[in-house]
Design a protein around this motif. Structure first.
Motif, PDB file in Angstrom:
ATOM      1  N   ARG A 167      44.646  41.131  42.652  1.00 55.13           N
ATOM      2  CA  ARG A 167      45.345  40.081  43.417  1.00 55.13           C
ATOM      3  C   ARG A 167      46.853  40.315  43.400  1.00 55.13           C
ATOM      4  O   ARG A 167      47.551  40.031  44.364  1.00 55.13           O
ATOM      5  N   GLN A 204      45.853  32.752  44.070  1.00 54.84           N
ATOM      6  CA  GLN A 204      46.510  33.904  43.503  1.00 54.84           C
ATOM      7  C   GLN A 204      47.249  33.658  42.216  1.00 54.84           C
ATOM      8  O   GLN A 204      47.586  34.591  41.529  1.00 54.84           O
ATOM      9  N   SER A 257      38.418  40.054  54.001  1.00 58.97           N
ATOM     10  CA  SER A 257      38.681  38.627  53.800  1.00 58.97           C
ATOM     11  C   SER A 257      38.791  37.865  55.121  1.00 58.97           C
ATOM     12  O   SER A 257      38.694  36.650  55.161  1.00 58.97           O
ATOM     13  N   ARG A 267      49.555  41.193  46.585  1.00 70.27           N
ATOM     14  CA  ARG A 267      50.826  40.506  46.772  1.00 70.27           C
ATOM     15  C   ARG A 267      52.001  41.505  46.786  1.00 70.27           C
ATOM     16  O   ARG A 267      52.912  41.412  47.590  1.00 70.27           O
ATOM     17  N   VAL A 283      39.256  41.177  41.616  1.00 70.55           N
ATOM     18  CA  VAL A 283      39.734  40.450  42.783  1.00 70.55           C
ATOM     19  C   VAL A 283      39.791  38.982  42.413  1.00 70.55           C
ATOM     20  O   VAL A 283      40.311  38.181  43.140  1.00 70.55           O
ATOM     21  N   ARG A 318      47.549  34.080  53.004  1.00 69.94           N
ATOM     22  CA  ARG A 318      46.245  34.725  53.080  1.00 69.94           C
ATOM     23  C   ARG A 318      45.652  34.705  54.494  1.00 69.94           C
ATOM     24  O   ARG A 318      45.092  35.706  54.949  1.00 69.94           O
ATOM     25  N   ARG A 337      39.640  35.398  41.986  1.00 76.67           N
ATOM     26  CA  ARG A 337      40.521  34.357  42.511  1.00 76.67           C
ATOM     27  C   ARG A 337      41.597  34.953  43.380  1.00 76.67           C
ATOM     28  O   ARG A 337      42.752  34.569  43.322  1.00 76.67           O
ATOM     29  N   ILE A 338      41.138  35.850  44.198  1.00 76.75           N
ATOM     30  CA  ILE A 338      42.084  36.492  45.093  1.00 76.75           C
ATOM     31  C   ILE A 338      42.743  35.457  45.985  1.00 76.75           C
ATOM     32  O   ILE A 338      43.903  35.561  46.347  1.00 76.75           O
ATOM     33  N   SER A 339      41.973  34.434  46.303  1.00 72.16           N
ATOM     34  CA  SER A 339      42.505  33.406  47.195  1.00 72.16           C
ATOM     35  C   SER A 339      43.421  32.474  46.419  1.00 72.16           C
ATOM     36  O   SER A 339      44.395  31.971  46.942  1.00 72.16           O
TER      37      SER A 339
END
Lengths: 458, 213
Positions: free
Chosen positions: A374, A123, A277, A378, A117, A166, A119-121
């Motif tokens: 990630r 991306q 999240s 998307r 995951v 997000r 650095r899922i934020s």
């Protein structure tokens, strides 16, 4: 159709990327991008379809007041935390580099560990720029749509196709999957009712997991869960594993035609992470879920169950006896590739590589084993915005994904080199940009070939 | 293959007996850990070169199969083109041992008209205290099936090298004796240069088929 030049994907991708980028002067933007993207296509049909694609793109981008940033849904408020999985990411990458000469020599790679995951934020692995004006406008557009009395779902799909920000992803996904009603007033009640319904199933059926007729199903789920996303601490927590077990078991016994099939376990993950999240500002992969209230956890669980169920409704024949959905799609992929890139297709034939040998997993796990998590998230923004995204558009994404590696493929000159490459495609650093280009190419293919004679039809 | 012989082997057995870990250990020399490899879906490919006697090397192409029943229709198609197989069970899991005969039956049924040379592998032998299958009963079963038995551990690397080498050597002997012959349209054995194999006259005049491995 002539086989494409090595660079044509990149050329096209760049052009498409431009086409989706800002540009107040729409017409000028168009004519330039269309003329260059057409350089690689030479039939009348191709011209017509390309025009259609561009028109569709223009619709897509024209809707939000200001043209949206094509692929970025990077929020401003996410403090990018140096998490352990980020460290893992770079470690894994290092390992991959160190290992690669050995791999080459002995052809012995381990499937790269990419289900992070991480650095899922943030991306885009190449670094997150601050939120631009355009992105803010885009987010505003989503907020407007989502808060209106009756959310315009067509409009929401159009906005979501190039990626959902997000901040609004959880609610957008609930709407796009058809789980949450468009009507604002009905939402709260529906959620409440569906959540209760799910926990009703649990109460009614979950005890049967140890009974003889369900034993095998439960045993398989139980041994697979610890192996799902093995390197992310979040998924090693007992509470999380129990949630996954319940979701999968209930789904399996309610769908006896397929039951539980390995691969379905992966499909819960994106929903779970996205719905979680909503309650976690950063570092989802290390979050300790005991910090959440029972109620919140129950909502996440029920929502994940229902959204996964909706997804699986569309692809259940991937998992029924003999997996006809997958067989059909792998055949269709082969046919499609033979048309769009004869050189790659002939290369496979020459070295006796069969599509099923590498593409089975692409279909069975919806490319989740080939991409970082990630990127899957998307990708699913788009799949949920496309009609039949998971069941049909996915095929074109697979074709675009394959052709993306055409140079590497053509460089391999034996069977095992090819198989090793195809089983271990180096996507570990992929982010939004790569997925955006992939989707643009898939979209182009879909429009070029959807109505071609002899071609795969739904 | 160049001038190397090339054998295709298949690895069979129940879910979580450790097939993928065994292959990772054999081909990479490392143990990913049971929790570090997600369940195999369909079939994964591995390969390695082994030396079966001084100066004689054989290239192995290895198919790692998914253990779950639902994938059977996919994994089945790989039997036919395999010359050898490792039939793996977990010595700490009685059920996986009981299923060995089912795996064998399944394989025999789908390999027709060819045959597969099998080796029975009792895996996870480092977990002595959790053993549910004795060496004696495993040996008894293997001899009833006319195959060899070996106990392995991917974790501490016990007998991993040996298991693949033994199987490869046995196949090589059969090829040398002419009991297994190279055939067009069959991928089980491909020959770069096998001096002792007697080829039919028809084969001898045809240009040697380019080995793809």
């Amino acid at each position: 159709m002539k086989s494409k030049k090595a660079s044509s994907f990149h050329e096209f991708a760049r052009n498409t990327s431009d086409a989706w980028d800002i540009g107040d002067d729409e017409d000028e933007d168009f004519s330039s991008s269309s003329s260059s993207s057409l350089q690689t296509l030479n039939s009348k049909v191709a011209k017509a379809t390309a025009a259609q694609v561009l028109e569709n793109h223009s619709k897509l981008r024209a809707k939000p007041e200001r043209a949206p940033a094509a692929f970025s849904d990077v929020p401003t408020n996410c403090k990018v935390s140096k998490s352990s999985s980020e460290a893992q990411l770079s470690r894994t990458a290092e390992e991959a580099c160190v290992r690669s000469p050995l791999q080459k020599q002995q052809s012995l790679p381990l499937r790269p560990v990419i289900p992070l995951v991480a650095r899922i934020s943030d991306q885009n692995a190449s670094g997150a720029p601050p939120m631009t004006v355009r992105e803010k406008t885009r987010l505003e557009k989503f907020r407007q749509l989502l808060s209106s009395h009756n959310t315009d779902l067509d409009e929401l799909r159009k906005c979501s196709w190039p990626g959902v920000p997000r901040e609004v992803r959880p609610v957008t996904w609930r709407l796009l999957s058809g789980y949450l009603p468009a009507n604002m007033e009905r939402r709260k009640l529906t959620l409440q009712r569906k959540r209760e319904e799910y926990f009703g199933f649990i109460q009614q059926y979950y005890d049967s997991r140890n009974e003889e007729h369900h034993q095998d199903t439960y045993r398989q789920i139980h041994i697979d869960i610890p192996r799902t996303n093995p390197l992310i601490p979040l998924f090693q927590q007992p509470l999380v594993q129990e949630i996954f077990e319940r979701i999968l078991f209930i789904w399996a016994i309610r769908h006896p035609a397929s039951g539980y099939v390995q691969g379905i376990n992966d499909l819960v993950t994106p929903f779970f992470v996205v719905f979680l999240s909503e309650y976690v500002e950063e570092d989802v992969e290390n979050f300790d879920v005991t910090n959440l209230s029972q109620d919140v956890l129950r909502s996440i669980e029920a929502d994940s169950f229902w959204c996964m169920s909706k997804l699986l409704d569309g692809i259940q024949d991937n998992y029924t006896f003999a997996q006809p959905g997958i067989q059909k799609k792998v055949k269709a992929l082969e046919e499609l590739v033979s048309r769009i890139d004869e050189q790659v297709h002939n290369h496979f034939r020459k070295y006796e590589v069969e599509y099923l040998q590498f593409a089975f997993r692409w279909m069975n796990n919806l490319l989740m084993r080939e991409l970082p998590l990630r990127c899957t998230i998307r990708l699913w923004d788009t799949y949920q915005s496309e009609p039949e995204g998971f069941s049909h558009f996915h095929l074109y994404v697979c074709a675009a994904f394959l052709i993306k590696w055409r140079k590497e493929i053509l460089d391999e000159e034996d069977f095992q080199g090819l198989l090793m490459l195809l089983q271990n495609l180096p996507t570990i650093h992929w982010g939004n940009e790569e997925i955006g280009l992939l989707l643009a190419e898939a979209y182009r293919l879909k429009y070029m070939f959807a109505d071609a004679p002899n071609h795969y039809r739904r | 293959c160049g001038n190397q012989d090339c054998f295709r082997l298949i690895v069979l057995g129940d879910s979580t007996v450790g097939k993928s870990c065994l292959l990772h250990r054999f081909t990479e020399g490392r143990f990913p850990g049971p929790l570090h490899s997600d369940p195999t879906v369909g079939v994964d490919f591995f390969s390695r070169l082994v030396e079966i006697e001084p100066g004689k090397r054989v290239k192995l192409q290895l198919w790692d199969t998914a253990g779950q029943e639902r994938f059977r229709s996919i994994t089945r198609s790989y039997y036919r083109n395999s010359v050898g197989g490792l039939l793996v069970f977990d010595i700490t899991n009685r059920r996986s041992f009981e299923h060995v005969k089912d795996w064998l039956e399944e394989a025999k049924m789908h390999v027709q008209p060819f045959q597969i040379v099998f080796l029975l592998v009792g895996h996870k032998c480092d977990l002595v205290s959790q053993r549910e299958v004795t060496r004696e009963e495993a040996e008894k079963l293997s001899s009833a099936f006319g195959m060899k038995y070996i106990e392995t551990s991917a974790k501490d690397a016990t007998n991993v090298e040996e298991s693949f080498t033994i199987l490869t050597r046995d196949i090589y002997e059969l090829v040398k004796k002419g009991e297994i012959t190279i055939q067009d349209g069959w991928e089980g054995v491909k020959s770069g240069f096998v001096p002792n194999v007697v080829h039919s006259s028809e084969e001898a005049v045809k240009p040697r088929r380019q080995c793809i491995c």
